[in-house]
Design an enzyme around this catalytic site. Sequence first.
Site, short mmCIF file in Angstrom:
data_model
loop_
_atom_site.label_atom_id
_atom_site.label_comp_id
_atom_site.label_asym_id
_atom_site.label_seq_id
_atom_site.Cartn_x
_atom_site.Cartn_y
_atom_site.Cartn_z
N HIS A 483 38.72 24.19 49.55
CA HIS A 483 39.42 25.48 49.52
C HIS A 483 39.34 26.19 50.89
CE1 HIS A 483 40.63 29.31 47.39
NE2 HIS A 483 40.06 29.82 48.46
N GLU A 484 38.14 26.34 51.37
CA GLU A 484 37.97 27.04 52.65
C GLU A 484 38.63 26.26 53.78
OE1 GLU A 484 37.18 29.98 52.45
OE2 GLU A 484 36.29 29.94 50.45
N HIS A 487 42.26 27.21 54.02
CA HIS A 487 42.47 28.44 54.80
C HIS A 487 42.39 28.13 56.29
CE1 HIS A 487 42.61 31.35 51.60
NE2 HIS A 487 41.41 31.06 51.13
N GLU A 513 46.52 32.46 49.23
CA GLU A 513 45.73 31.39 48.62
C GLU A 513 46.53 30.10 48.44
OE1 GLU A 513 42.54 31.54 48.39
OE2 GLU A 513 42.33 33.68 48.82
N HIS A 615 38.39 46.16 40.17
CA HIS A 615 39.41 45.47 40.97
C HIS A 615 40.61 46.37 41.23
CE1 HIS A 615 37.51 41.57 40.34
NE2 HIS A 615 38.38 41.06 41.17
N ILE A 616 41.10 47.04 40.19
CA ILE A 616 42.33 47.81 40.38
C ILE A 616 42.08 49.29 40.63
CG2 ILE A 616 43.66 46.15 39.00
CD1 ILE A 616 43.98 48.42 36.89
N PHE A 617 40.90 49.81 40.22
CA PHE A 617 40.67 51.24 40.44
C PHE A 617 39.80 51.51 41.67
CE2 PHE A 617 41.81 51.25 35.90
CZ PHE A 617 42.92 52.07 35.99
N GLY A 619 39.21 48.65 44.08
CA GLY A 619 39.35 47.54 45.02
C GLY A 619 40.79 47.47 45.51
N GLY A 620 41.15 46.37 46.10
CA GLY A 620 42.48 46.26 46.68
C GLY A 620 43.53 45.68 45.75
#
Length: 704
Positions: A483-484, A487, A513, A615-617, A619-620
């Site tokens: 995976h890395e 990237h 991703e 995550h949504i409140f 984070g991004g």
Amino acid sequence: MNQSIFQTNPLLNWTTLPDFESITAEHVQPAMEAVLGQAETDLTALEGTDPAEWYDLLVPMEKLADRVERTWSVVSHLHGVRNTPELRAAYENVQPLVVAFSNRLAQSEGIYLALTQFRESDSWSGYSSALKRCIETSIRDRELTGVGLSEDKRATFNANTNRLAELATRFSNNVLDATRTFTMELFSRDDIQGLPDSLLGLAAQTARAKGHPEASPEHGPWVITLDMPSFIPFMQHSTRRDLREKLYRVVITRASDGDLNNTPLMDEILALRRERAVLLGFSTYAELSLSRKMAPGADRVEDLLFRLRDAARPAADRDMEELRELARSLGAPEAEDMCHWDIPFWAERLREKRFSLNEEELRPYFPLPRVLDGLFELVRELFNVQIRESCEQVPVWNQAVRYFRVEDSAGNRLASFYLDPYSRPEEKRGGAWMSDLVGRSAVLAPTGSAVRLPVAFICCNQTPPVDDTPSLMTFREVTTLFHEFGHALQHMLTTVDLGPVAGINNVEWDAVELASQFMENWCYHRPTLERIAAHYETGASLPEETINSILAARTFREGSNTLRQVFFGLMDMDLHLRHDPAGTETPAMVQERLARETLTMPTLAEDRFLCSFSHIFAGGYAAGYYSYKWAEVLSADGFAAFEEAGLDDPAAVQRLGGKFRNTVLALGGSRHPMEVFTLFRGREPRIDALIRHMGLEQKEEEQS
Ligand code: ZN
């Protein structure tokens, strides 16, 4: 003063690679203050000019930003891999300065105006597509920081920004505090039935830290918390149904009442986001969020989520039936009354029954040297590049770090990377990541070269070698490395010379991703798996049934897992798209409605999951949670191109690999990701491959 520091401070005094060995925490603050001061002066000077051509603006801007970025990237890197209290303090001291500078750069009105003038000029049509995109996305990013607004609107906008930042911090602190304050103390052997030794060890350690100095893994007491390493294994293994229920009910109501209640914060956040969107000329916050993403619109996002829901639902219903059957076969009461707190427990029993996979027993088959050889071989076949360990002595931050060169088939260097594979808990952060030291750029080419070549950092946290035994990896560590590496390939194999849009720069959030997950797919490709796996002592290949188990375990309970992700994604979209903060339907009601329409087992009436949905409140991920699934569609569909062409046809694999390299890996952020994907695939992405890879196709008998 400044002149001498640029020559004496090792954070500043380097051209190709920094001398990591001589950098210490004392260098951080003076170096960052020097580069930031210089960049500030250069920016002010640039704002006073009236650039006639794009390069009069973009060239000096790239140079001044890069000086900050490349210095900061060394500091952040060392902060992650060679942390000390002194370095942490220095890092925390300068971080606000770096943030302030990047805000200043993003919100510069002079730069914004100059950029818009280029867009409206006669020369625009003659610009390359990479340059056009560089300017357009730069204008859009600046507009999203409020630059284009009139004076009075700007004041409201800035107040909105500050209040939202404050609310996000409070939201996330409330979740952390609610998680931290709860503990469940267990005293008798009866309370710990079924728990594995690893959890008992952790629970006794927690107990010692919480006022039970006598606690031992054998005799207790044991303390269970809501932290994932404690909570998850407890739910999976405890045979005490009553305790599982107790813990479950606590977790679903976290941060939903008393001092830590996130409900009013959530309402205010949603209202402020809507206000923000309207100020910037959008009708909803979802529209604002999607304006800088690959997904063309909210309808396409919801369409994806609905289609995944329809595909996953029958599979999730089957998953549930399997759990009931297993419970029935063992005469357990859960068979007729399966509840939320029983699912992780029975899922784990089913996993044990179905797969004899033991992560630890697989390790000897994945020694790092073998896995790396296999990965490099695959990359050579796919993308026609050679990866060699460099024989030159390069300064590193730890003796275990290795430095590799990436070359084309003619031996020309394209890029290089450091690999820091092993865990060092005392100084290195957990997890695995790829970051960049420098990116490809013509403007920043060293003297005598046409272009600066990219350099990447790949960091993992696997077991170090012991004496003659190499680092032995779990299968998960293998997929993480792939995976890395994906990237890193996108960073390193770019052919774009315009720094701000080269490699991984400027790639939309929901598309980043693609390359990484694409590489992960190869770990489930039997010939690749066979190539990277060999017993480190005997050289024996993985037993056939183990390979089959690895491949089958990939889709274990995928229907249920997909449905859960889809549920989160739908809530996120609904709240940012059609939820009216002033209306009668509360966020909790939105959650309840979507759970009913989506999940196999609806949530409990008291479930307040949204109160801990950081995550949504905080984070991004606001109006972006769908990105996980969106990127999976891209990577599965990308891999499917290889399947369709024939994975055992080397010529076809090579041809498609070349195409992937020339589009996804080469173009990076220089084109819109939909355009890049379409160039590779010949059409827009389709969901079918993901549904097939996840084993979610309708079974034959159900289609009749
Ligand atoms: Zn990733």
